[in-house]
Write an enzyme that holds these catalytic residues in place. Structure first.
Site, PDB file in Angstrom:
ATOM      1  N   LYS A  35       0.806  -1.219   0.000  1.00 26.38           N
ATOM      2  CA  LYS A  35       0.000   0.000   0.000  1.00 26.38           C
ATOM      3  C   LYS A  35       0.840   1.271   0.000  1.00 26.38           C
ATOM      4  O   LYS A  35       0.508   2.234  -0.668  1.00 26.38           O
ATOM      5  CB  LYS A  35      -0.883   0.013   1.253  1.00 26.38           C
ATOM      6  CG  LYS A  35      -2.331   0.045   0.969  1.00 26.38           C
ATOM      7  CD  LYS A  35      -3.251  -0.255   2.146  1.00 26.38           C
ATOM      8  CE  LYS A  35      -2.699  -0.422   3.504  1.00 26.38           C
ATOM      9  NZ  LYS A  35      -2.681   0.799   4.337  1.00 26.38           N
ATOM     10  N   ARG A 109     -10.930   1.941   8.232  1.00 21.06           N
ATOM     11  CA  ARG A 109     -10.472   0.577   8.476  1.00 21.06           C
ATOM     12  C   ARG A 109     -11.554  -0.272   9.146  1.00 21.06           C
ATOM     13  O   ARG A 109     -11.351  -1.454   9.373  1.00 21.06           O
ATOM     14  CB  ARG A 109      -9.248   0.654   9.385  1.00 21.06           C
ATOM     15  CG  ARG A 109      -8.178  -0.344   9.057  1.00 21.06           C
ATOM     16  CD  ARG A 109      -7.010  -0.138   9.991  1.00 21.06           C
ATOM     17  NE  ARG A 109      -6.063   0.795   9.422  1.00 21.06           N
ATOM     18  CZ  ARG A 109      -4.741   0.596   9.402  1.00 21.06           C
ATOM     19  NH1 ARG A 109      -4.226  -0.477   9.938  1.00 21.06           N
ATOM     20  NH2 ARG A 109      -3.948   1.478   8.872  1.00 21.06           N
ATOM     21  N   ARG A 148      10.715  -8.489   5.225  1.00 18.65           N
ATOM     22  CA  ARG A 148      10.644  -7.049   5.507  1.00 18.65           C
ATOM     23  C   ARG A 148      11.475  -6.719   6.741  1.00 18.65           C
ATOM     24  O   ARG A 148      11.278  -7.308   7.798  1.00 18.65           O
ATOM     25  CB  ARG A 148       9.177  -6.686   5.724  1.00 18.65           C
ATOM     26  CG  ARG A 148       8.880  -5.248   5.631  1.00 18.65           C
ATOM     27  CD  ARG A 148       7.486  -5.034   5.141  1.00 18.65           C
ATOM     28  NE  ARG A 148       6.497  -5.080   6.196  1.00 18.65           N
ATOM     29  CZ  ARG A 148       5.312  -4.468   6.116  1.00 18.65           C
ATOM     30  NH1 ARG A 148       4.991  -3.785   5.053  1.00 18.65           N
ATOM     31  NH2 ARG A 148       4.459  -4.553   7.096  1.00 18.65           N
ATOM     32  N   ARG A 175      10.493  -5.556  11.784  1.00 15.35           N
ATOM     33  CA  ARG A 175       9.618  -4.517  12.355  1.00 15.35           C
ATOM     34  C   ARG A 175       8.803  -5.110  13.494  1.00 15.35           C
ATOM     35  O   ARG A 175       8.301  -6.223  13.367  1.00 15.35           O
ATOM     36  CB  ARG A 175       8.626  -4.045  11.277  1.00 15.35           C
ATOM     37  CG  ARG A 175       8.982  -2.723  10.667  1.00 15.35           C
ATOM     38  CD  ARG A 175       8.107  -2.411   9.492  1.00 15.35           C
ATOM     39  NE  ARG A 175       6.677  -2.377   9.816  1.00 15.35           N
ATOM     40  CZ  ARG A 175       5.757  -1.811   9.031  1.00 15.35           C
ATOM     41  NH1 ARG A 175       6.118  -1.229   7.906  1.00 15.35           N
ATOM     42  NH2 ARG A 175       4.492  -1.835   9.358  1.00 15.35           N
ATOM     43  N   ARG A 186      -2.864  -8.624  13.229  1.00 15.69           N
ATOM     44  CA  ARG A 186      -3.201  -7.581  12.245  1.00 15.69           C
ATOM     45  C   ARG A 186      -3.990  -8.177  11.081  1.00 15.69           C
ATOM     46  O   ARG A 186      -4.890  -7.566  10.540  1.00 15.69           O
ATOM     47  CB  ARG A 186      -1.925  -6.896  11.730  1.00 15.69           C
ATOM     48  CG  ARG A 186      -1.264  -6.048  12.800  1.00 15.69           C
ATOM     49  CD  ARG A 186      -0.379  -4.996  12.199  1.00 15.69           C
ATOM     50  NE  ARG A 186       0.753  -5.558  11.484  1.00 15.69           N
ATOM     51  CZ  ARG A 186       1.353  -4.961  10.466  1.00 15.69           C
ATOM     52  NH1 ARG A 186       0.933  -3.795  10.040  1.00 15.69           N
ATOM     53  NH2 ARG A 186       2.374  -5.534   9.877  1.00 15.69           N
TER      54      ARG A 186
END
Ligand code: ADP
Length: 235
Positions: A35, A109, A148, A175, A186
């Site tokens: 995104k 959201r 990531r 992260r 999430r």
């Protein structure tokens, strides 16, 4: 700027009287769906002012504001910040950016947020014009998440599992919100709370869906988004 924002980026031959004017964009996608990259593409291509609620909340935390302190409790626990808090900051931002083409990234959201957004825009004589939905296959998202990394020192993020920060040479870390437990949470929130937002706007005929099933260049995804937006604008 303004009224014909989306038209400006389109070749002249596509401009017709029946073309929709697109000013208020929403970008929706799962965590690690790419995104961020596509948000930059959209805001540059269609001259949109971006609002990332995640970035705005992180800025409040960095500034040590009351709002930031409140938001941090939820963000550290990989939970959504309460609707009232996020709705308030977005409503303020929209009020200050009435005349801009805008791109909402990470908002709405939840369906409650979508309903509030619709009502707030309607009160200003506006509406969401288009919802770009990045539908990335779960296997790709899981693989990306493992690759990531973030630099704890300078904040650089990378996508290929780099051990050393390409910017400042520090050791990269996963992260905090990408650790498997936080990610699972999430993902579940995305499926249960955010996917219904896509359905909310699908019922309004506003969703442009981009299916990503194979790993490829972000620029290819951008090109597909642009083509889908053109088709939508012409309908
Ligand atoms: P990601 O898309 O990777 O979750 P974001 O930067 O969009 O990252 O958001 C980071 C965090 O900020 C979220 O996990 C959530 O706690 C909070 N947040 C951002 N946008 C919203 C929103 N619209 N509603 C509730 N919480 C939000």
């Amino acid at each position: 700027m303004g009224a014909a924002v989306a038209r400006m980026a389109l070749p002249n031959r596509f401009v017709s009287n029946t073309m929709k004017t697109l000013k208020r964009f929403v970008l929706v996608g799962a965590p690690a769906s790419g995104k961020g990259t596509q948000s930059s593409f959209l805001s540059e291509t269609y001259d949109l002012k971006p609002l990332s609620t995640g970035a705005l909340l992180r800025a409040e935390i960095a500034a040590g504001s009351q709002l930031g302190l409140e938001a941090k409790k939820y963000m550290d626990a990989a939970m959504f910040v309460p609707d009232e808090v996020v709705n308030g900051i977005v409503a303020k931002w929209l009020g200050e950016n009435k005349d801009c083409g805008c791109l909402l990234d990470g908002y709405p959201r939840t369906v409650a947020q979508a309903e509030t957004l619709d009502a707030n825009l309607s009160a200003m004589g506006m509406s969401v014009d288009i919802v770009v939905y990045l539908n990335v296959a779960l296997e790709l998202i899981q693989a990306r998440m493992l690759r990531r990394k973030a630099c704890p020192k300078c904040g650089e993020t990378t996508r290929n599992g780099e051990e050393i920060c390409p910017k400042c040479g520090s050791a990269m870390i996963v992260r905090s919100d990408d650790n498997p437990e936080a990610f699972a949470k999430r993902w579940k929130d995305y499926e249960t709370l955010t996917v219904p937002v896509i359905e909310h706007y699908r019922a309004q005929g506003k969703v442009v869906q981009i299916d990503v099933t194979e790993e490829g260049e972000p620029s290819d995804v951008s090109a597909r988004i642009a083509a889908a937006i053109r088709t939508y604008a012409e309908k």
